[in-house]
Motif scaffolding. Sequence first.
Motif, mmCIF file in Angstrom:
data_model
loop_
_atom_site.group_PDB
_atom_site.id
_atom_site.type_symbol
_atom_site.label_atom_id
_atom_site.label_comp_id
_atom_site.label_asym_id
_atom_site.label_seq_id
_atom_site.Cartn_x
_atom_site.Cartn_y
_atom_site.Cartn_z
ATOM 1 N N ARG A 85 6.927 3.382 1.853
ATOM 2 C CA ARG A 85 7.151 2.444 0.756
ATOM 3 C C ARG A 85 5.840 2.212 -0.014
ATOM 4 N N ASN A 86 4.737 2.049 0.741
ATOM 5 C CA ASN A 86 3.434 1.882 0.083
ATOM 6 C C ASN A 86 3.101 3.099 -0.760
ATOM 7 N N GLY A 87 3.319 4.287 -0.181
ATOM 8 C CA GLY A 87 3.011 5.533 -0.889
ATOM 9 C C GLY A 87 3.750 5.592 -2.218
ATOM 10 N N ARG B 268 5.140 3.000 -3.872
ATOM 11 C CA ARG B 268 4.788 1.883 -4.758
ATOM 12 C C ARG B 268 3.459 2.089 -5.468
ATOM 13 N N HIS B 269 2.513 2.662 -4.779
ATOM 14 C CA HIS B 269 1.177 2.776 -5.359
ATOM 15 C C HIS B 269 0.948 4.113 -6.065
ATOM 16 N N THR B 270 2.042 4.851 -6.298
ATOM 17 C CA THR B 270 1.913 6.134 -7.006
ATOM 18 C C THR B 270 2.591 6.017 -8.370
ATOM 19 N N ARG C 66 0.706 11.015 2.661
ATOM 20 C CA ARG C 66 -0.216 11.219 1.533
ATOM 21 C C ARG C 66 0.463 10.872 0.222
ATOM 22 N N ASP C 67 -0.327 10.429 -0.720
ATOM 23 C CA ASP C 67 0.260 10.219 -2.049
ATOM 24 C C ASP C 67 -0.752 10.626 -3.107
ATOM 25 N N THR C 68 -0.236 10.759 -4.329
ATOM 26 C CA THR C 68 -1.119 11.155 -5.433
ATOM 27 C C THR C 68 -1.388 9.943 -6.318
ATOM 28 N N GLY D 141 -5.230 5.403 -5.314
ATOM 29 C CA GLY D 141 -6.289 5.350 -4.293
ATOM 30 C C GLY D 141 -6.771 3.926 -4.055
ATOM 31 N N ILE D 142 -7.656 3.788 -3.082
ATOM 32 C CA ILE D 142 -8.121 2.443 -2.707
ATOM 33 C C ILE D 142 -9.636 2.382 -2.856
ATOM 34 N N PRO D 143 -10.167 1.386 -3.570
ATOM 35 C CA PRO D 143 -11.639 1.276 -3.713
ATOM 36 C C PRO D 143 -12.291 1.072 -2.342
ATOM 37 N N PHE E 174 -1.812 -10.440 5.135
ATOM 38 C CA PHE E 174 -1.738 -11.096 3.817
ATOM 39 C C PHE E 174 -2.826 -10.608 2.861
ATOM 40 N N TYR E 175 -3.489 -9.494 3.199
ATOM 41 C CA TYR E 175 -4.473 -8.957 2.253
ATOM 42 C C TYR E 175 -3.757 -8.030 1.269
ATOM 43 N N ARG E 176 -4.049 -8.229 -0.003
ATOM 44 C CA ARG E 176 -3.488 -7.344 -1.020
ATOM 45 C C ARG E 176 -4.625 -6.901 -1.931
ATOM 46 N N GLY E 177 -4.610 -5.646 -2.310
ATOM 47 C CA GLY E 177 -5.658 -5.127 -3.182
ATOM 48 C C GLY E 177 -5.599 -5.786 -4.562
ATOM 49 N N ALA E 178 -6.734 -5.709 -5.285
ATOM 50 C CA ALA E 178 -6.811 -6.383 -6.589
ATOM 51 C C ALA E 178 -5.724 -5.863 -7.525
ATOM 52 N N ARG F 95 5.767 -6.868 -5.525
ATOM 53 C CA ARG F 95 6.769 -6.646 -4.498
ATOM 54 C C ARG F 95 6.273 -6.847 -3.071
ATOM 55 N N GLY F 96 4.980 -6.864 -2.854
ATOM 56 C CA GLY F 96 4.475 -6.946 -1.466
ATOM 57 C C GLY F 96 3.974 -8.328 -1.110
ATOM 58 N N ALA F 97 3.705 -8.507 0.193
ATOM 59 C CA ALA F 97 3.151 -9.786 0.663
ATOM 60 C C ALA F 97 1.885 -9.562 1.474
ATOM 61 N N GLY F 98 1.445 -8.301 1.572
ATOM 62 C CA GLY F 98 0.217 -8.009 2.337
ATOM 63 C C GLY F 98 0.438 -7.958 3.830
ATOM 64 N N LEU F 99 1.687 -7.742 4.247
ATOM 65 C CA LEU F 99 1.951 -7.709 5.690
ATOM 66 C C LEU F 99 2.157 -6.291 6.232
ATOM 67 N N GLY F 100 2.511 -5.356 5.301
ATOM 68 C CA GLY F 100 2.934 -4.023 5.731
ATOM 69 C C GLY F 100 1.934 -3.308 6.634
ATOM 70 N N LEU F 101 0.696 -3.165 6.173
ATOM 71 C CA LEU F 101 -0.280 -2.390 6.952
ATOM 72 C C LEU F 101 -0.699 -3.128 8.222
ATOM 73 N N ALA F 102 -0.743 -4.468 8.143
ATOM 74 C CA ALA F 102 -1.074 -5.237 9.366
ATOM 75 C C ALA F 102 -0.036 -4.934 10.441
HETATM 76 P P1 ADP Z 1 1.425 -4.847 0.343
HETATM 77 O O1 ADP Z 1 1.729 -3.411 0.139
HETATM 78 O O2 ADP Z 1 2.595 -5.655 0.626
HETATM 79 O O3 ADP Z 1 0.506 -5.411 -0.664
HETATM 80 P P2 ADP Z 1 0.127 -3.812 2.642
HETATM 81 O O4 ADP Z 1 -0.393 -4.469 3.848
HETATM 82 O O5 ADP Z 1 1.162 -2.773 2.854
HETATM 83 O O6 ADP Z 1 0.618 -4.940 1.691
HETATM 84 O O7 ADP Z 1 -1.083 -3.161 1.867
HETATM 85 C C1 ADP Z 1 -2.237 -3.900 1.659
HETATM 86 C C2 ADP Z 1 -2.988 -3.374 0.448
HETATM 87 O O8 ADP Z 1 -3.428 -2.048 0.691
HETATM 88 C C3 ADP Z 1 -2.131 -3.257 -0.772
HETATM 89 O O9 ADP Z 1 -2.082 -4.474 -1.471
HETATM 90 C C4 ADP Z 1 -2.845 -2.181 -1.580
HETATM 91 O O10 ADP Z 1 -3.911 -2.750 -2.289
HETATM 92 C C5 ADP Z 1 -3.421 -1.280 -0.515
HETATM 93 N N1 ADP Z 1 -2.582 -0.090 -0.256
HETATM 94 C C6 ADP Z 1 -1.720 0.123 0.750
HETATM 95 N N2 ADP Z 1 -1.176 1.337 0.709
HETATM 96 C C7 ADP Z 1 -1.702 1.930 -0.393
HETATM 97 C C8 ADP Z 1 -1.527 3.220 -1.004
HETATM 98 N N3 ADP Z 1 -0.705 4.142 -0.496
HETATM 99 N N4 ADP Z 1 -2.230 3.497 -2.122
HETATM 100 C C9 ADP Z 1 -3.098 2.568 -2.634
HETATM 101 N N5 ADP Z 1 -3.303 1.349 -2.117
HETATM 102 C C10 ADP Z 1 -2.610 1.022 -1.001
#
Ligand code: ADP
Length: 526
Positions: free
Chosen positions: A426-428, A430-432, A454-456, A459-461, A472-476, A484-491
Amino acid sequence: MKARRFLWCVGTIRALVESWVLGTFLITGPLLVGEQIPANALGQSFLFLGLVCALWCALRLRVPAGRGRARLLREGAAALGLTLTLGGGLPALAFIVGWGDRFARSNLGVVGAVLVLGAGGMIFAALRIGVWLWHAWNRLRRRRMLWALTHAHLTVVVMLALLMATLGGFQIISTMEDLPGRFPSPDWASAFVDLLARTIFPLVGIVAILLIVLLAILLPPSAIFSYIVARRTTRRLESLAAAATALRWGDLSARVPVEGEDEVAQLQTDFNAMAAYLERATGEIQAERDKVVTLLQSRRDLIANVSHELRTPVATLRGYLESILKDKGVAPVGLRPDLEVMANEVERLQGLIDDLFTLARAEVDGLVLNVRPTDIGSLVRERVEAMAPLAWQSDRVELVAEVPPDLPPALADPERLEQVLINLLRNGVRHTPPGGIAAALVAAEAEHVRIEVRDTGAGIPPAELDHIWERFYRGAEARVKDHRGAGLGLALVKELVEAMGGAVAVESAPGEGSTFTVRFPAAAAG
Ligand code: ADP
């Protein structure tokens, strides 16, 4: 420091050579004037010489290290060596030089003189016993203040005894009449030997005897007295040290009784105050900590309960919406787009609630896992096939899977693994940006099975990379563009994968897409 460098610092051979050189030097005097001086003065000088050499050797020879028996053997060898050096070496030298007859002139005779000189070895042995006792006593007083104080008192007593013995010695000497008679020739040698025989030797002898008698009388009561006095001070310090040790090991109630008004009493008072403060402060910190722990626990319970209670109504809502949308005739045509939006949002809400619930449960009573050999390849393929149509429909992102044949099974909980895959895929997606690709690649390693998502995308700084696994961390960018996210997925991904015995990793750079890797132990390796 200087004394230390002189005392007990040379090896056996060197100590013997030094004693021999000293003996040779000293024996020259009596032998030179041996013709003129009385026989008993000559005899006395041999005794004196043996004594001085033994003392020199006992003070110079290093105290041997090692086991008790080996040490004794070394000391014995040194004593024997000294006996031979003095009893054999010195007379032999005298005979070689041609002064052998002077030995015969002494009142001891040749054999007696050799024996008296050789007795230096015995004297050395007796002195070395004293040296050992002295070292043992030193060790003792270095370790315990009680003995250090007793030592200081006794030193004063010994000094006093020495003074008294010396004064007494002079007194006695001055009253003695019948000392050995005058010598015939009044030259310097006879005068010197006269001085030695009539004054110095008797004086040293009398002082030594007096000193021994005085020490025998004074030392035992002084030692007892010193011990009792020192004990009173050290007992208080010892109890202070014991209390400090107890405090150090966590007994915060440790206190000492305050006795007297001196510096030690001040120390005892301060120690008690410090311990009381420590006990109070620690108690307060513990109470605060307990409060925080209780609060955290009730917060976790609340989240777990709320997310649990939310699951059923949200699932019901989703079920109704899906059945309305499935049946073409039920929903009015104008409402359909709204209902679809509602269905999407409810699905997203359900995912969030599931993640929250899993994380909260993991904290409250730990994750219940069913880890078993799992065909990860099929699971990945199924998940990708299920999510691909929606990914294309909603984000215009192509979702693909690449799974090699003959993949070994890996140890994982299939249900939890599915949750992990959903989050990563889902992250892949959403962020593509539209037109991009997100791929799940599975591969076997030596002891693991690896899944790469992998996704195209963007990317992440680097600054964000360290934080993305936090709750609950979400990128800028996600905060601004994607609601759509709450910052819980990767945790959740990290928590689940590690709980299953696997590991997570990420590689990403802005503009170059991201690669999330999870590894599970291969079933055979596990
Ligand atoms: P959410 O996706 O709900 O914001 P996640 O815990 O899944 O929360 O991800 C935390 C943060 O990591 C995201 O807010 C985003 O900034 C970054 N991130 C996660 N997956 C990707 C990805 N595939 N490409 C770029 N950034 C990502």
